[in-house]
Design an enzyme around this catalytic site. Structure first.
Site, PDB file in Angstrom:
ATOM      1  N   ASP A  67       0.864  -1.169   0.000  1.00 30.18           N
ATOM      2  CA  ASP A  67       0.000   0.000   0.000  1.00 30.18           C
ATOM      3  C   ASP A  67       0.906   1.225   0.000  1.00 30.18           C
ATOM      4  OD1 ASP A  67      -1.653   2.148   0.512  1.00 30.18           O
ATOM      5  OD2 ASP A  67      -2.618   1.258   2.268  1.00 30.18           O
ATOM      6  N   ASN A  94       2.838   5.498 -10.604  1.00 29.07           N
ATOM      7  CA  ASN A  94       1.613   5.369 -11.391  1.00 29.07           C
ATOM      8  C   ASN A  94       0.379   5.137 -10.537  1.00 29.07           C
ATOM      9  OD1 ASN A  94      -0.096   4.526 -13.833  1.00 29.07           O
ATOM     10  ND2 ASN A  94      -0.043   2.648 -12.613  1.00 29.07           N
ATOM     11  N   SER A 145      -2.181  13.670 -15.105  1.00 21.04           N
ATOM     12  CA  SER A 145      -3.383  13.593 -15.934  1.00 21.04           C
ATOM     13  C   SER A 145      -3.615  14.969 -16.546  1.00 21.04           C
ATOM     14  CB  SER A 145      -4.595  13.186 -15.085  1.00 21.04           C
ATOM     15  OG  SER A 145      -5.809  13.371 -15.793  1.00 21.04           O
ATOM     16  N   TYR A 158     -10.068  15.142  -7.793  1.00 17.24           N
ATOM     17  CA  TYR A 158      -9.076  14.519  -8.671  1.00 17.24           C
ATOM     18  C   TYR A 158      -8.221  15.589  -9.343  1.00 17.24           C
ATOM     19  CZ  TYR A 158      -7.221  11.386 -12.285  1.00 17.24           C
ATOM     20  OH  TYR A 158      -6.396  10.644 -13.108  1.00 17.24           O
ATOM     21  N   LYS A 162      -4.161  15.819  -8.952  1.00 11.39           N
ATOM     22  CA  LYS A 162      -3.250  15.737 -10.097  1.00 11.39           C
ATOM     23  C   LYS A 162      -2.553  17.074 -10.343  1.00 11.39           C
ATOM     24  CE  LYS A 162      -3.744  11.410 -11.180  1.00 11.39           C
ATOM     25  NZ  LYS A 162      -2.622  10.441 -11.037  1.00 11.39           N
ATOM     26  N   THR A 193      -8.409   1.616 -19.889  1.00  9.10           N
ATOM     27  CA  THR A 193      -7.966   0.788 -18.772  1.00  9.10           C
ATOM     28  C   THR A 193      -9.174   0.269 -18.010  1.00  9.10           C
ATOM     29  OG1 THR A 193      -7.894   2.595 -17.164  1.00  9.10           O
ATOM     30  CG2 THR A 193      -5.933   2.273 -18.525  1.00  9.10           C
TER      31      THR A 193
END
Length: 258
Positions: A67, A94, A145, A158, A162, A193
């Site tokens: 983790d 990643n 991203s 998010y 990012k 993905t």
């Protein structure tokens, strides 16, 4: 923290790839292995990591269930890499999660989770590997991203995570350049993905409408760019956040003129 400087096993460079059980992480691990790297595969699900390891074949990668938001687990992962390979040349950060919700419904718990997974994990892994990277003149590639390069409704958490990763990349690049470590990032747009498979069809269509190339990226296409940034062909490149977006960021956002 493990002590760098042991003799490497076979002279091959070593890459640590987080989130290596699927998607961009798996594709990156496969590409770096093809480039001649020994690879430490990092993730939370052993079966997925072992699938990646089977795809790589030989030489055997190191599978480490970890983790990356847990400092102790990260330290143990880096120590295991040192025992197995004696060096770390490249880190690919990643691993991460998404958070899609209107801002007024975002809970503090969810906010902290996405920050931990997408930003704090990068700090932990990069700090733990840094003594080895400094010794080798190594390279870090973060998977950001296009969401970190601008604002989008319903993705505040998010986007913020990012965006923080983008600026972390640039700050580390400036700080570590004189010490021989390069730090770059890729900024993919919609990528095919497991993580994006459940996006509603109408939302996917809207994504694709905005991408000039008219399709999603394949994980291997992102991995190819990561391979470039990680390797010697990019030896004078640092602090770059490279969109892998089919031209999405090239447009002005204005509607087409007929």
């Amino acid at each position: 923290m493990a002590t760098p400087g042991r003799a490497d096993r076979d002279g091959a460079p070593v890459a640590v790839v987080t989130g290596a059980g699927s998607g961009i992480g798996r594709a990156t691990a496969l590409r770096l292995a093809a480039d001649g790297f020994r690879v430490t595969l990092v993730g939370r699900r052993r079966p997925a990591l072992e699938e990646t390891a089977d795809l790589i074949g030989t030489p055997d990668p190191l599978v480490t269930v970890c983790d990356v938001t847990d400092a102790g687990a990260v330290t143990a992962m880096v120590a295991a890499t040192d025992r197995a390979f004696g060096r770390i040349d490249v880190v690919v950060n990643n691993a991460g999660i998404s958070l899609t919700s209107a801002f007024d419904r975002v809970t503090l718990t969810a906010w902290r989770e996405v920050m931990a997974a997408d930003v704090e994990s990068v700090v932990l892994v990069t700090q733990a590997a840094l003594p080895f990277l400094l010794e080798r003149g190594g390279s870090v590639v973060n998977v950001a991203s296009v969401a970190g390069l601008g604002g989008d409704p319903g993705m505040t958490g998010y986007n913020a995570a990012k965006g923080a990763l983008v600026n972390l990349t640039r700050s580390l690049a400036v700080e570590l350049a004189a010490r021989g470590v390069r730090v770059n990032a890729v900024a993919p747009s919609l990528t095919s993905t497991d993580a994006t498979a459940d996006i509603p069809a109408e939302d996917v269509a809207e994504f694709l409408r905005r991408i000039p190339m008219g399709r999603a990226a394949e994980p291997a296409e992102v991995a190819d760019v990561i391979s470039f940034l990680a390797g010697q062909d990019a030896r004078f490149v640092t602090g770059v956040v490279l969109p892998v977006d089919g031209g999405l960021r090239a447009g002005s956002g204005q509607p087409p003129h007929r």
